[in-house]
Write a protein that holds these residues in place. Structure first.
Motif, PDB file in Angstrom:
ATOM      1  N   HIS A  96       0.888  -1.168   0.000  1.00  0.00           N
ATOM      2  CA  HIS A  96       0.000   0.000   0.000  1.00  0.00           C
ATOM      3  C   HIS A  96       0.929   1.223   0.000  1.00  0.00           C
ATOM      4  O   HIS A  96       1.410   1.647   1.048  1.00  0.00           O
ATOM      5  CB  HIS A  96      -0.919  -0.016   1.218  1.00  0.00           C
ATOM      6  CG  HIS A  96      -1.804  -1.227   1.286  1.00  0.00           C
ATOM      7  ND1 HIS A  96      -2.949  -1.347   0.530  1.00  0.00           N
ATOM      8  CD2 HIS A  96      -1.698  -2.376   2.005  1.00  0.00           C
ATOM      9  CE1 HIS A  96      -3.524  -2.515   0.777  1.00  0.00           C
ATOM     10  NE2 HIS A  96      -2.776  -3.160   1.672  1.00  0.00           N
ATOM     11  N   LEU A  97       1.172   1.740  -1.196  1.00  0.00           N
ATOM     12  CA  LEU A  97       2.214   2.740  -1.376  1.00  0.00           C
ATOM     13  C   LEU A  97       1.743   4.160  -1.069  1.00  0.00           C
ATOM     14  O   LEU A  97       0.628   4.545  -1.408  1.00  0.00           O
ATOM     15  CB  LEU A  97       2.736   2.685  -2.813  1.00  0.00           C
ATOM     16  CG  LEU A  97       3.334   1.343  -3.257  1.00  0.00           C
ATOM     17  CD1 LEU A  97       3.675   1.379  -4.741  1.00  0.00           C
ATOM     18  CD2 LEU A  97       4.560   0.986  -2.433  1.00  0.00           C
ATOM     19  N   THR A  98       2.617   4.919  -0.421  1.00  0.00           N
ATOM     20  CA  THR A  98       2.384   6.343  -0.194  1.00  0.00           C
ATOM     21  C   THR A  98       3.705   7.077  -0.399  1.00  0.00           C
ATOM     22  O   THR A  98       4.780   6.550  -0.078  1.00  0.00           O
ATOM     23  CB  THR A  98       1.867   6.634   1.231  1.00  0.00           C
ATOM     24  OG1 THR A  98       2.813   6.105   2.195  1.00  0.00           O
ATOM     25  CG2 THR A  98       0.513   6.003   1.468  1.00  0.00           C
ATOM     26  N   ASP A  99       3.642   8.286  -0.937  1.00  0.00           N
ATOM     27  CA  ASP A  99       4.847   9.099  -1.093  1.00  0.00           C
ATOM     28  C   ASP A  99       5.340   9.508   0.288  1.00  0.00           C
ATOM     29  O   ASP A  99       4.589  10.117   1.069  1.00  0.00           O
ATOM     30  CB  ASP A  99       4.551  10.335  -1.940  1.00  0.00           C
ATOM     31  CG  ASP A  99       4.306   9.978  -3.403  1.00  0.00           C
ATOM     32  OD1 ASP A  99       4.695   8.866  -3.817  1.00  0.00           O
ATOM     33  OD2 ASP A  99       3.706  10.796  -4.123  1.00  0.00           O
ATOM     34  N   THR A 100       6.584   9.175   0.577  1.00  0.00           N
ATOM     35  CA  THR A 100       7.113   9.323   1.935  1.00  0.00           C
ATOM     36  C   THR A 100       8.433  10.089   1.935  1.00  0.00           C
ATOM     37  O   THR A 100       9.361   9.741   1.202  1.00  0.00           O
ATOM     38  CB  THR A 100       7.337   7.937   2.577  1.00  0.00           C
ATOM     39  OG1 THR A 100       6.119   7.182   2.516  1.00  0.00           O
ATOM     40  CG2 THR A 100       7.786   8.071   4.016  1.00  0.00           C
ATOM     41  N   ALA A 101       8.505  11.130   2.760  1.00  0.00           N
ATOM     42  CA  ALA A 101       9.761  11.859   2.949  1.00  0.00           C
ATOM     43  C   ALA A 101      10.681  10.979   3.793  1.00  0.00           C
ATOM     44  O   ALA A 101      10.476  10.812   4.994  1.00  0.00           O
ATOM     45  CB  ALA A 101       9.500  13.193   3.641  1.00  0.00           C
ATOM     46  N   MET A 102      11.697  10.400   3.160  1.00  0.00           N
ATOM     47  CA  MET A 102      12.478   9.360   3.810  1.00  0.00           C
ATOM     48  C   MET A 102      13.306   9.868   4.995  1.00  0.00           C
ATOM     49  O   MET A 102      13.504   9.137   5.967  1.00  0.00           O
ATOM     50  CB  MET A 102      13.382   8.684   2.777  1.00  0.00           C
ATOM     51  CG  MET A 102      12.620   7.932   1.695  1.00  0.00           C
ATOM     52  SD  MET A 102      11.443   6.707   2.356  1.00  0.00           S
ATOM     53  CE  MET A 102      12.561   5.524   3.107  1.00  0.00           C
ATOM     54  N   THR A 103      13.788  11.096   4.932  1.00  0.00           N
ATOM     55  CA  THR A 103      14.569  11.612   6.061  1.00  0.00           C
ATOM     56  C   THR A 103      13.732  11.641   7.334  1.00  0.00           C
ATOM     57  O   THR A 103      14.148  11.139   8.386  1.00  0.00           O
ATOM     58  CB  THR A 103      15.100  13.027   5.758  1.00  0.00           C
ATOM     59  OG1 THR A 103      16.024  12.961   4.673  1.00  0.00           O
ATOM     60  CG2 THR A 103      15.804  13.607   6.979  1.00  0.00           C
TER      61      THR A 103
END
Length: 253
Positions: A96-103
């Motif tokens: 279930h993909l979401t755009d995520t700020a990895m930092t």
């Protein structure tokens, strides 16, 4: 149960033609449904048994002194945990993909994990690039795989006799390298024997007491579902390094 290499071979076959991909997808989905059904049918009565044990302890606290009582409780807890892990393994490729700020995501995870080390002698080093990209990931599954790697490292450092003459140190690194996000979990514990390295990602392979042998298998399948890779290197007496690489420009399937 398929082995890790079996899934790699299936993926290669599925890429040969759309007909093969459709057929194998249906077969894999059928297998997942069967495992889910079996796990569900076992988990329900097992939960009732465990609830009954808790009720018995509450009404008759003296039973905890009975021979084998604690062993029985631990066995049921282990079976419950095993079923939960089996369910996670079975569904590890469904994202279930979401755009995520990895930092931000990784810093929050590192802080949460660091709290579990407060009362231990383990030094935790976390170095997360402040300018990591935004990636489309399954945050629940990705958090699970990273916590699994970090927890394994912590356990390796917490085992008596694994200090190797130096202070126990666990390192978590996150950086961009050659259009990829590179995540590294490193410990300076006892290490993994060379003959065991090739099988650490296989389902039901474990070398620690109480382990289900599914944690690293789940981690590998989650990484592959994100079109990434996971590698391990280790030396006896020097420690272990797990490296997860995720593509930045390629979208997960």
């Amino acid at each position: 149960m398929f082995q890790a290499t079996d899934y790699d071979k299936l993926q290669q076959i599925m890429e040969e033609s759309s007909e093969k991909k459709e057929l194998l997808t249906r077969l894999l989905e059928s297998q997942r449904m069967q495992i889910s059904t079996i796990s569900h049918e076992i988990r329900n009565p097992l939960s009732l048994v465990y609830s009954s044990l808790q009720l018995i302890e509450k009404e008759h606290p003296e039973v905890v002194d009975f021979r084998h009582w604690n062993e029985m409780r631990r066995d049921i807890e282990y079976m419950t945990h095993l079923l939960e892990e089996l369910s996670s393994f079975n569904n590890s490729e469904k994202l279930h993909l979401t755009d995520t700020a990895m930092t931000s995501f990784l810093r929050t995870l590192a802080l949460s994990f660091a709290a579990s080390l407060i009362d231990t002698p383990i030094e935790f080093i976390s170095r997360i690039d402040p300018e990591l990209p935004v990636l489309s990931i399954d945050t629940v599954k990705f958090r699970q795989l990273l916590l699994n790697l970090l927890s394994n490292a912590r356990d390796a450092l917490s085992t008596p006799g694994t200090s190797s003459g130096h202070s126990p140190t666990l390192t978590f690194l996150a950086e961009v390298r050659q259009s990829s996000l590179l995540l590294t979990v490193k410990d300076n514990g006892c290490g993994i024997a060379p003959e065991n390295l090739s099988s650490v990602f296989e389902p039901f392979t474990t070398y620690k007491q109480g382990g289900t042998g599914l944690g690293l298998a789940i981690a590998r399948r989650v990484v592959l579902a994100h079109q990434g890779t996971i590698q391990v290197s280790s030396r006896l007496g020097e420690g272990t390094i797990f490296t997860v690489t995720l593509p930045i420009q390629k979208d997960p399937a």
